[in-house]
Design an enzyme around this catalytic site. Structure first.
Site, PDB file in Angstrom:
ATOM      1  N   ASN A 209       9.646  -4.875  -1.847  1.00 26.80           N
ATOM      2  CA  ASN A 209       8.960  -5.849  -2.695  1.00 26.80           C
ATOM      3  C   ASN A 209       9.303  -5.559  -4.151  1.00 26.80           C
ATOM      4  O   ASN A 209      10.131  -4.694  -4.441  1.00 26.80           O
ATOM      5  CB  ASN A 209       7.444  -5.809  -2.453  1.00 26.80           C
ATOM      6  CG  ASN A 209       6.881  -4.416  -2.626  1.00 26.80           C
ATOM      7  OD1 ASN A 209       7.057  -3.785  -3.656  1.00 26.80           O
ATOM      8  ND2 ASN A 209       6.200  -3.924  -1.590  1.00 26.80           N
ATOM      9  N   ASP A 278       4.738  -4.504   3.985  1.00 28.07           N
ATOM     10  CA  ASP A 278       3.814  -4.764   5.086  1.00 28.07           C
ATOM     11  C   ASP A 278       4.485  -4.735   6.456  1.00 28.07           C
ATOM     12  O   ASP A 278       3.822  -4.542   7.475  1.00 28.07           O
ATOM     13  CB  ASP A 278       3.136  -6.124   4.883  1.00 28.07           C
ATOM     14  CG  ASP A 278       2.203  -6.124   3.682  1.00 28.07           C
ATOM     15  OD1 ASP A 278       1.583  -5.078   3.432  1.00 28.07           O
ATOM     16  OD2 ASP A 278       2.106  -7.154   3.004  1.00 28.07           O
ATOM     17  N   LYS A 288      20.893  -7.383  19.885  1.00 27.99           N
ATOM     18  CA  LYS A 288      19.744  -8.232  20.148  1.00 27.99           C
ATOM     19  C   LYS A 288      19.287  -9.027  18.929  1.00 27.99           C
ATOM     20  O   LYS A 288      18.373  -9.832  19.021  1.00 27.99           O
ATOM     21  CB  LYS A 288      18.577  -7.386  20.678  1.00 27.99           C
ATOM     22  CG  LYS A 288      18.819  -6.858  22.083  1.00 27.99           C
ATOM     23  CD  LYS A 288      17.584  -6.161  22.607  1.00 27.99           C
ATOM     24  CE  LYS A 288      17.808  -5.675  24.043  1.00 27.99           C
ATOM     25  NZ  LYS A 288      16.602  -5.008  24.576  1.00 27.99           N
ATOM     26  N   PHE A 323      -5.856  -1.226  -4.295  1.00 29.87           N
ATOM     27  CA  PHE A 323      -5.425  -2.374  -5.089  1.00 29.87           C
ATOM     28  C   PHE A 323      -5.323  -3.603  -4.188  1.00 29.87           C
ATOM     29  O   PHE A 323      -4.956  -3.496  -3.004  1.00 29.87           O
ATOM     30  CB  PHE A 323      -4.072  -2.102  -5.743  1.00 29.87           C
ATOM     31  CG  PHE A 323      -4.173  -1.369  -7.045  1.00 29.87           C
ATOM     32  CD1 PHE A 323      -3.772  -1.974  -8.231  1.00 29.87           C
ATOM     33  CD2 PHE A 323      -4.663  -0.072  -7.100  1.00 29.87           C
ATOM     34  CE1 PHE A 323      -3.867  -1.300  -9.430  1.00 29.87           C
ATOM     35  CE2 PHE A 323      -4.760   0.605  -8.289  1.00 29.87           C
ATOM     36  CZ  PHE A 323      -4.360  -0.012  -9.480  1.00 29.87           C
ATOM     37  N   LYS A 337     -11.703  -7.048   1.563  1.00 31.40           N
ATOM     38  CA  LYS A 337     -10.884  -5.851   1.738  1.00 31.40           C
ATOM     39  C   LYS A 337     -11.679  -4.592   1.433  1.00 31.40           C
ATOM     40  O   LYS A 337     -11.566  -3.573   2.130  1.00 31.40           O
ATOM     41  CB  LYS A 337      -9.658  -5.939   0.829  1.00 31.40           C
ATOM     42  CG  LYS A 337      -8.600  -4.893   1.065  1.00 31.40           C
ATOM     43  CD  LYS A 337      -7.368  -5.180   0.202  1.00 31.40           C
ATOM     44  CE  LYS A 337      -6.256  -4.193   0.489  1.00 31.40           C
ATOM     45  NZ  LYS A 337      -5.047  -4.479  -0.330  1.00 31.40           N
ATOM     46  N   LYS A 341     -12.095  -2.025   4.563  1.00 35.07           N
ATOM     47  CA  LYS A 341     -11.387  -0.746   4.482  1.00 35.07           C
ATOM     48  C   LYS A 341     -12.331   0.431   4.256  1.00 35.07           C
ATOM     49  O   LYS A 341     -11.893   1.594   4.268  1.00 35.07           O
ATOM     50  CB  LYS A 341     -10.366  -0.773   3.339  1.00 35.07           C
ATOM     51  CG  LYS A 341      -9.388  -1.946   3.383  1.00 35.07           C
ATOM     52  CD  LYS A 341      -8.436  -1.878   4.548  1.00 35.07           C
ATOM     53  CE  LYS A 341      -7.409  -3.003   4.458  1.00 35.07           C
ATOM     54  NZ  LYS A 341      -6.485  -3.034   5.593  1.00 35.07           N
TER      55      LYS A 341
END
Length: 397
Positions: A209, A278, A288, A323, A337, A341
């Site tokens: 990212n 992620d 494949k 964050f 979140k 979490k």
């Protein structure tokens, strides 16, 4: 950053003396009151006028100079000093300070100072390695001086070895570590994750990212300057890690997860600011991979959820901050979140806001806890880091 602080620079008779002019300029730009004291020999390498021009203060050399106001000058400066740096420090002056000899303005002032004293030795490598000099440095350490280890390199005498004074930028970091912030985190152990991770597709390509690591590095630096014992787990970045922290470089999300697991138990504060990829490619054979003429697709799987792990294994004494980077419904998604979490605080921002998110030197964040919500205006990432740490410390009281 250093407004209201007084730094005394002690310059002795070594060729590296000219480099201290650059350090003095750096300190002045940080709004510091810089007082320079030179030995008589130092004036053979750089003229006092250079320091007087930069600092707007008289450069002191002669203990018996009558051109001062009605006060004992070396005692006055010693009382005002927040930190003293002797650089370059010759073998001669090191020997004097180690044995309590005060026969000039510099050594007299140093002996009168009660603040932290930092010494940066610089000399010929044979002199530096001489057991007498090393014993004197050990003696200074015993008396509370901090000794900056000399660098190795090509010396003015054309020898190659240890004895080179570190760069002015390095010397500045020692000063900042001492006086930039109140030491309100001494004894606290802090773990910060920063940067992106990279998930290999093949030997050439990877998934990642746009994270640069700037926010995480700013947080690690802020905690270090406040006296914390900081461990920084960082993915690949193009920036230099802050000094005086324990840096653990990783590449993949699995490596970062494992590093966090290995160090989390011993931490008082954990700040997960890394933008971990992620997804990662599943383990498959190249045959494949579905391909067409100009596209290919690869099955993906979720990477390990570091924040979920931290929340599930949270110790009673720990404070965990995560964050949340959103593109819509920032507050609602971030609060979810926070609860899901099982952590103490979320730093939320909207990636669509100008001045926030990846790759910028500024950020716009909202600090969310179970009881409070604090929205900050656009500010530098160093200032954001300071605000985050201030909030964490208040919540830990």
């Amino acid at each position: 950053m250093l407004k209201g602080k007084t730094v005394v620079l002690g310059v002795t008779g070594g060729i590296a003396a000219y480099k201290i002019a650059n350090l003095a300029s750096m300190l002045v730009k940080l709004h510091c009151d810089v007082q320079v004291i030179m030995t008589e020999n130092a004036t053979n390498f750089i003229h006092p006028i250079a320091f007087e021009t930069l600092t707007k203060n008289k450069c002191l050399i002669d203990t018996f100079d009558r051109n001062f106001q009605h006060k004992v000058e070396h005692i006055s400066i010693a009382k005002r000093a927040d930190v003293v740096l002797i650089a370059p420090a010759t073998a001669n002056v090191i020997g004097k300070m180690a044995n309590g000899i005060a026969d000039d303005m510099l050594t007299t002032t140093v002996l009168a100072c009660t603040c932290k004293k930092i010494v940066s030795p610089a000399m010929n490598t044979n002199m530096y390695c001489n057991p007498i000099v090393q014993d004197n440095l050990k003696k200074l350490k015993h008396y509370g001086f901090e000794i900056i280890e000399a660098d190795t390199g090509f010396l003015a005498c054309e020898d190659i070895g240890k004895g080179k004074m570190p760069s002015p930028e390095t010397l500045l970091q020692y000063i900042l570590k001492e006086i930039a912030f109140e030491k309100d985190m001494i004894g606290k152990r802090v773990l910060v994750t920063a940067g992106p991770t990279q998930e290999a597709i093949d030997p050439v390509r990877y998934i990642t990212n746009h994270s640069t690591g700037k926010m995480g590095y700013a947080l690690a630096r802020n905690c270090m300057l406040r006296g914390a014992d900081v461990t920084l787990i960082t993915g690949p970045t193009n920036i230099t890690p802050p000094p005086f922290v324990h840096v653990i470089p990783v590449i993949s999300a699995k490596e970062m997860f494992d590093a966090v697991c290995n160090h989390a138990k011993e931490q008082d504060i954990i700040i997960k600011s890394a933008a971990v990829a992620d997804y990662r490619p599943t383990t498959i054979s190249e045959e494949k991979i579905k391909k067409s003429d100009d596209t290919f697709s690869i099955p993906l799987e979720r990477t390990d959820d570091i924040l979920q792990y931290l929340g599930q294994n949270k110790k009673e004494h720990q404070f965990i901050c995560g964050f949340s980077m959103e593109t819509e419904n920032m507050l609602e998604n971030s609060r979810k979140k926070l609860d899901k979490k099982n952590i103490d605080m979320i730093v939320a921002n909207n990636l669509k806001q100008s001045g926030a998110g990846f790759g910028t030197d500024t950020n716009i964040v909202t600090l969310i806890t179970k009881e409070t919500l604090l929205s900050l205006d656009v500010m530098s990432k160093d200032d954001v880091a300071n605000a985050i740490v201030n909030t964490i410390l208040k919540k830990m009281l």
